[in-house]
Design an enzyme around this catalytic site. Sequence first.
Site, PDB file in Angstrom:
ATOM      1  N   HIS A 196      -6.762  -5.562   2.322  1.00 42.37           N
ATOM      2  CA  HIS A 196      -5.789  -5.372   3.138  1.00 42.37           C
ATOM      3  C   HIS A 196      -5.461  -6.485   3.500  1.00 42.37           C
ATOM      4  CE1 HIS A 196      -6.423  -0.756   2.477  1.00 42.37           C
ATOM      5  NE2 HIS A 196      -7.331  -1.210   1.720  1.00 42.37           N
ATOM      6  N   ASP A 226       1.042  -1.207   0.081  1.00 45.61           N
ATOM      7  CA  ASP A 226       0.217  -0.064   0.626  1.00 45.61           C
ATOM      8  C   ASP A 226       0.618   1.446  -0.312  1.00 45.61           C
ATOM      9  OD1 ASP A 226      -1.721   2.295   1.163  1.00 45.61           O
ATOM     10  OD2 ASP A 226      -3.457   0.919   0.971  1.00 45.61           O
ATOM     11  N   ILE A 227       0.319   1.956  -0.915  1.00 45.27           N
ATOM     12  CA  ILE A 227       1.001   3.342  -0.807  1.00 45.27           C
ATOM     13  C   ILE A 227       1.093   4.027   0.435  1.00 45.27           C
ATOM     14  CG2 ILE A 227       1.503   3.822  -3.254  1.00 45.27           C
ATOM     15  CD1 ILE A 227      -0.283   5.869  -3.319  1.00 45.27           C
ATOM     16  N   GLY A 274     -15.610   2.554   3.596  1.00 48.07           N
ATOM     17  CA  GLY A 274     -14.414   3.414   4.032  1.00 48.07           C
ATOM     18  C   GLY A 274     -13.448   2.707   2.730  1.00 48.07           C
ATOM     19  N   GLN A 275     -14.520   2.061   1.755  1.00 54.58           N
ATOM     20  CA  GLN A 275     -13.885   1.776  -0.013  1.00 54.58           C
ATOM     21  C   GLN A 275     -13.848   2.651  -0.943  1.00 54.58           C
ATOM     22  OE1 GLN A 275     -16.249  -0.834  -2.169  1.00 54.58           O
ATOM     23  NE2 GLN A 275     -14.386  -1.498  -3.683  1.00 54.58           N
ATOM     24  N   ASN A 313     -12.499  -3.437   2.554  1.00 60.82           N
ATOM     25  CA  ASN A 313     -13.873  -2.618   3.054  1.00 60.82           C
ATOM     26  C   ASN A 313     -14.726  -2.965   1.600  1.00 60.82           C
ATOM     27  OD1 ASN A 313     -12.314  -1.935   4.779  1.00 60.82           O
ATOM     28  ND2 ASN A 313     -10.991  -0.534   3.867  1.00 60.82           N
ATOM     29  N   HIS A 334     -10.816  -5.734  -2.938  1.00 65.37           N
ATOM     30  CA  HIS A 334      -8.727  -5.232  -2.749  1.00 65.37           C
ATOM     31  C   HIS A 334      -9.169  -6.425  -1.192  1.00 65.37           C
ATOM     32  CE1 HIS A 334      -9.949  -1.751  -2.085  1.00 65.37           C
ATOM     33  NE2 HIS A 334      -8.842  -1.573  -1.185  1.00 65.37           N
TER      34      HIS A 334
END
Length: 114
Positions: free
Chosen positions: A102, A30-31, A93-94, A87, A100
Amino acid sequence: MTDCLFCKIAAKEIPADVVLETDRVLAFRDINPQAPTHVLVVPKAHHANAAALAAADDGLADDVLKAAHDVAVNDGVDASGYRVVFNTGPGAGQTVFHVHAHVLGGRDLRWPPG
């Protein structure tokens, strides 16, 4: 989808720090990490959210979860514990509407957070 960020990452059109890849799944860091290990696991095929992934009923959800576990093992957080979060929907919070998972680990993740 032509405008989907994660489809573009899966197609290697946008670079990412890839940590695991299979024929159907891609995992990348994740960035904006929220834990020492924060990896996103995405199916290469586009499904909008976890509900759509489950409805696909072709074993792809299994592949995503297996890859999530492999990420935890490879990052060394499997023994201490890790979290896998999907999410689904903007209220949860998507923000990218390509399903995906997390994978979070490497710090205390007991519930409730805080």
